[in-house]
Design a protein around this motif. Structure first.
Motif, PDB file in Angstrom:
ATOM      1  N   ARG A  44      10.164  -1.727  19.965  1.00  0.00           N
ATOM      2  CA  ARG A  44      10.410  -0.968  21.199  1.00  0.00           C
ATOM      3  C   ARG A  44      11.759  -1.301  21.819  1.00  0.00           C
ATOM      4  N   LYS A  45      12.174  -2.549  21.625  1.00  0.00           N
ATOM      5  CA  LYS A  45      13.454  -2.989  22.185  1.00  0.00           C
ATOM      6  C   LYS A  45      14.641  -2.332  21.460  1.00  0.00           C
ATOM      7  N   HIS A  46      14.464  -2.023  20.181  1.00  0.00           N
ATOM      8  CA  HIS A  46      15.617  -1.590  19.392  1.00  0.00           C
ATOM      9  C   HIS A  46      15.572  -0.133  18.936  1.00  0.00           C
ATOM     10  N   VAL A  47      14.409   0.498  18.977  1.00  0.00           N
ATOM     11  CA  VAL A  47      14.297   1.831  18.380  1.00  0.00           C
ATOM     12  C   VAL A  47      13.973   2.877  19.440  1.00  0.00           C
ATOM     13  N   GLU A  48      14.705   3.968  19.383  1.00  0.00           N
ATOM     14  CA  GLU A  48      14.527   5.070  20.308  1.00  0.00           C
ATOM     15  C   GLU A  48      13.158   5.724  20.090  1.00  0.00           C
ATOM     16  N   ALA A  49      12.460   6.029  21.164  1.00  0.00           N
ATOM     17  CA  ALA A  49      11.178   6.712  21.041  1.00  0.00           C
ATOM     18  C   ALA A  49      11.386   8.041  20.328  1.00  0.00           C
ATOM     19  N   GLY A  50      10.442   8.389  19.456  1.00  0.00           N
ATOM     20  CA  GLY A  50      10.552   9.641  18.730  1.00  0.00           C
ATOM     21  C   GLY A  50      11.192   9.495  17.359  1.00  0.00           C
ATOM     22  N   ALA A  51      11.777   8.336  17.082  1.00  0.00           N
ATOM     23  CA  ALA A  51      12.402   8.119  15.770  1.00  0.00           C
ATOM     24  C   ALA A  51      11.341   8.071  14.685  1.00  0.00           C
ATOM     25  N   ALA A  52      11.750   8.364  13.447  1.00  0.00           N
ATOM     26  CA  ALA A  52      10.852   8.194  12.297  1.00  0.00           C
ATOM     27  C   ALA A  52      10.857   6.716  11.924  1.00  0.00           C
ATOM     28  N   LEU A  53       9.692   6.104  11.940  1.00  0.00           N
ATOM     29  CA  LEU A  53       9.590   4.666  11.697  1.00  0.00           C
ATOM     30  C   LEU A  53       8.802   4.392  10.428  1.00  0.00           C
ATOM     31  N   TYR A  54       9.384   3.617   9.522  1.00  0.00           N
ATOM     32  CA  TYR A  54       8.715   3.285   8.269  1.00  0.00           C
ATOM     33  C   TYR A  54       8.478   1.786   8.187  1.00  0.00           C
ATOM     34  N   THR A  55       7.220   1.420   7.928  1.00  0.00           N
ATOM     35  CA  THR A  55       6.882   0.008   7.772  1.00  0.00           C
ATOM     36  C   THR A  55       5.903  -0.138   6.614  1.00  0.00           C
ATOM     37  N   ASP A  56       5.596  -1.392   6.266  1.00  0.00           N
ATOM     38  CA  ASP A  56       4.508  -1.586   5.322  1.00  0.00           C
ATOM     39  C   ASP A  56       3.184  -1.583   6.109  1.00  0.00           C
ATOM     40  N   ALA A  57       2.106  -1.901   5.407  1.00  0.00           N
ATOM     41  CA  ALA A  57       0.792  -1.695   6.006  1.00  0.00           C
ATOM     42  C   ALA A  57       0.321  -2.867   6.877  1.00  0.00           C
ATOM     43  N   LEU A  58       1.204  -3.766   7.236  1.00  0.00           N
ATOM     44  CA  LEU A  58       0.831  -4.896   8.082  1.00  0.00           C
ATOM     45  C   LEU A  58       0.171  -4.394   9.377  1.00  0.00           C
ATOM     46  N   LEU A  59      -0.974  -5.001   9.698  1.00  0.00           N
ATOM     47  CA  LEU A  59      -1.746  -4.520  10.843  1.00  0.00           C
ATOM     48  C   LEU A  59      -0.983  -4.604  12.163  1.00  0.00           C
TER      49      LEU A  59
ATOM     50  N   HIS B 190       2.145  -1.640   0.394  1.00  0.00           N
ATOM     51  CA  HIS B 190       2.784  -2.307  -0.744  1.00  0.00           C
ATOM     52  C   HIS B 190       1.792  -2.804  -1.797  1.00  0.00           C
ATOM     53  N   ALA B 191       0.515  -2.843  -1.437  1.00  0.00           N
ATOM     54  CA  ALA B 191      -0.491  -3.208  -2.430  1.00  0.00           C
ATOM     55  C   ALA B 191      -0.688  -2.060  -3.414  1.00  0.00           C
ATOM     56  N   VAL B 192      -0.316  -0.853  -3.001  1.00  0.00           N
ATOM     57  CA  VAL B 192      -0.531   0.324  -3.834  1.00  0.00           C
ATOM     58  C   VAL B 192       0.773   0.810  -4.466  1.00  0.00           C
ATOM     59  N   GLU B 193       1.794   0.942  -3.632  1.00  0.00           N
ATOM     60  CA  GLU B 193       3.067   1.485  -4.116  1.00  0.00           C
ATOM     61  C   GLU B 193       4.181   1.009  -3.198  1.00  0.00           C
ATOM     62  N   TYR B 194       5.417   1.139  -3.667  1.00  0.00           N
ATOM     63  CA  TYR B 194       6.554   0.706  -2.854  1.00  0.00           C
ATOM     64  C   TYR B 194       7.314   1.851  -2.220  1.00  0.00           C
ATOM     65  N   VAL B 195       7.175   3.027  -2.863  1.00  0.00           N
ATOM     66  CA  VAL B 195       7.887   4.181  -2.329  1.00  0.00           C
ATOM     67  C   VAL B 195       6.950   5.374  -2.355  1.00  0.00           C
ATOM     68  N   SER B 196       6.880   6.081  -1.242  1.00  0.00           N
ATOM     69  CA  SER B 196       6.124   7.319  -1.212  1.00  0.00           C
ATOM     70  C   SER B 196       7.006   8.351  -0.525  1.00  0.00           C
ATOM     71  N   GLY B 197       7.744   9.088  -1.343  1.00  0.00           N
ATOM     72  CA  GLY B 197       8.715  10.035  -0.776  1.00  0.00           C
ATOM     73  C   GLY B 197       9.771   9.277  -0.001  1.00  0.00           C
ATOM     74  N   CYS B 198       9.949   9.657   1.262  1.00  0.00           N
ATOM     75  CA  CYS B 198      10.956   8.958   2.068  1.00  0.00           C
ATOM     76  C   CYS B 198      10.339   7.752   2.771  1.00  0.00           C
ATOM     77  N   VAL B 199       9.045   7.530   2.542  1.00  0.00           N
ATOM     78  CA  VAL B 199       8.390   6.413   3.210  1.00  0.00           C
ATOM     79  C   VAL B 199       8.533   5.146   2.365  1.00  0.00           C
ATOM     80  N   HIS B 200       9.472   4.304   2.758  1.00  0.00           N
ATOM     81  CA  HIS B 200       9.670   3.024   2.070  1.00  0.00           C
ATOM     82  C   HIS B 200      10.505   2.124   2.976  1.00  0.00           C
ATOM     83  N   THR B 201      10.596   0.865   2.590  1.00  0.00           N
ATOM     84  CA  THR B 201      11.450  -0.049   3.348  1.00  0.00           C
ATOM     85  C   THR B 201      12.494  -0.658   2.416  1.00  0.00           C
TER      86      THR B 201
END
Ligand SMILES: [Zn+2]
Length: 319
Positions: free
Chosen positions: A197-212, A228-239
């Motif tokens: 929240r401190k660094h990212v503008e609200a409304g941005a597309a945010l990509y993370t791994d599945a950490l709770l 990451h237990a399943v795959e590392y890249v899913s389209g543009c969703v990756h880190t």
């Protein structure tokens, strides 16, 4: 941009008040509507002779200048000194000589040293503008090279858990833009989400791994998760942007970096992210404008500066 390529050209350019005026107004009030930095009112008039605006709202100190509300505000030195000094501080790769700056600007060496120091301090924190567009967030652990330690130190350090010496570092990266890294005390939700929240503008597309810990950000961001237990890249969703950054960082650390004291680590992190955020594709003018935008509190993205040339506005009628 601005037709400046050297310190000498910066000095000549900013020796004309119209040029300081054009640049500062362009950065601070890009739509051309000058507003009072104290109350926000646009009911202001420019007093050309005194080089100040007057606000008509009726508060105390109704006058303000180009410097009001910036780090230059309380300095008696003019922008004709400050702007070339900033130019030198941000573009001089091998550090800055206060002797040279003093000679070129016509100020004492003590003053030159103070100016450079103040500018560097103002620029140190990268967190002036929010990251936007496509943003990756991820954490890594750094340190714990117990085998390189002196045996007495190792005994103190090794506790059996194997992660005691590791320091958690969080990274947030805007694709095609800046990276921000922070040493974090743990990976709990409040800590990681606070950083996002401190660094990212609200409304941005945010990509993370599945950490709770990242769960619950979808209310503010277009949050997508790659497990990451399943795959590392899913389209543009990756880190992957951050994964690459981590491997660069760790390669730099191994070999020289033995101590895992957090104090040294965050200095190293700052140095690396500065280098990353000021890559070669940013020219001197862009770096200067970016630095100036930080100082004046005006938000400009990296893409604004590299993707599209900012044209200097026409000089205003000032006399
Ligand atoms: Zn006002």
């Amino acid at each position: 941009m601005y037709g400046i390529n050297t310190l000498q050209e910066a000095i000549i350019h900013f020796s004309k008040y119209e040029n300081c005026y054009a640049l500062m107004v362009h950065l601070r009030w890009p739509d051309g509507k000058v507003s009072c930095p104290y109350c926000g009112s646009e009911r202001v008039t420019y007093l050309a002779k005194a080089r100040v605006w007057k606000c008509y709202t009726g508060h105390e100190k109704p006058r303000f200048s180009l410097k009001t509300g910036t780090i230059f505000e309380d300095s008696p030195l003019g922008l004709d000194k400050w702007l070339p000094a900033l130019w030198l501080v941000v573009n001089c790769k091998n550090g800055i000589s206060s002797c040279e700056l003093a000679r070129d600007l016509g100020v004492t060496q003590k003053t030159a040293w103070f100016m450079a120091h103040r500018l560097r301090f103002a620029l140190k924190d990268g967190g002036f503008s929010l990251l936007s567009g496509e943003v990756e967030a991820d954490e890594t652990f750094i340190g714990g090279k117990a085998r390189n330690m002196h045996v007495s130190k190792r005994k103190r350090r090794i506790t059996g858990t194997g992660t005691k010496d590791k320091i958690a570092v969080m990274g947030i990266l805007e694709r095609g833009g800046e990276v921000r890294t922070t040493v974090v005390s743990n990976r709990r939700k409040s800590v990681l989400q606070g950083e996002v929240r401190k660094h990212v503008e609200a409304g941005a597309a945010l990509y993370t791994d599945a950490l709770l810990s990242y769960e619950g950000l979808a209310s503010q961001y277009a949050h997508q998760v790659v497990d990451h237990a399943v795959e590392y890249v899913s389209g543009c969703v990756h880190t992957n942007g951050l994964e690459n950054y981590w491997s660069l960082l760790k390669r730099g650390i191994s070999g020289t970096y033995v101590s895992v004291e957090p104090f040294h680590l965050f200095r190293y992190l700052d140095e690396q992210s500065f280098r990353y955020n000021n890559r070669k594709d940013m020219n001197d003018s862009a770096r200067f404008t970016l630095a100036l935008s930080k100082i004046t509190g005006k938000r400009l993205t990296y893409r604004h500066l590299t993707g599209k040339e900012l044209e200097a506005p026409p000089a205003p009628a000032v006399n």
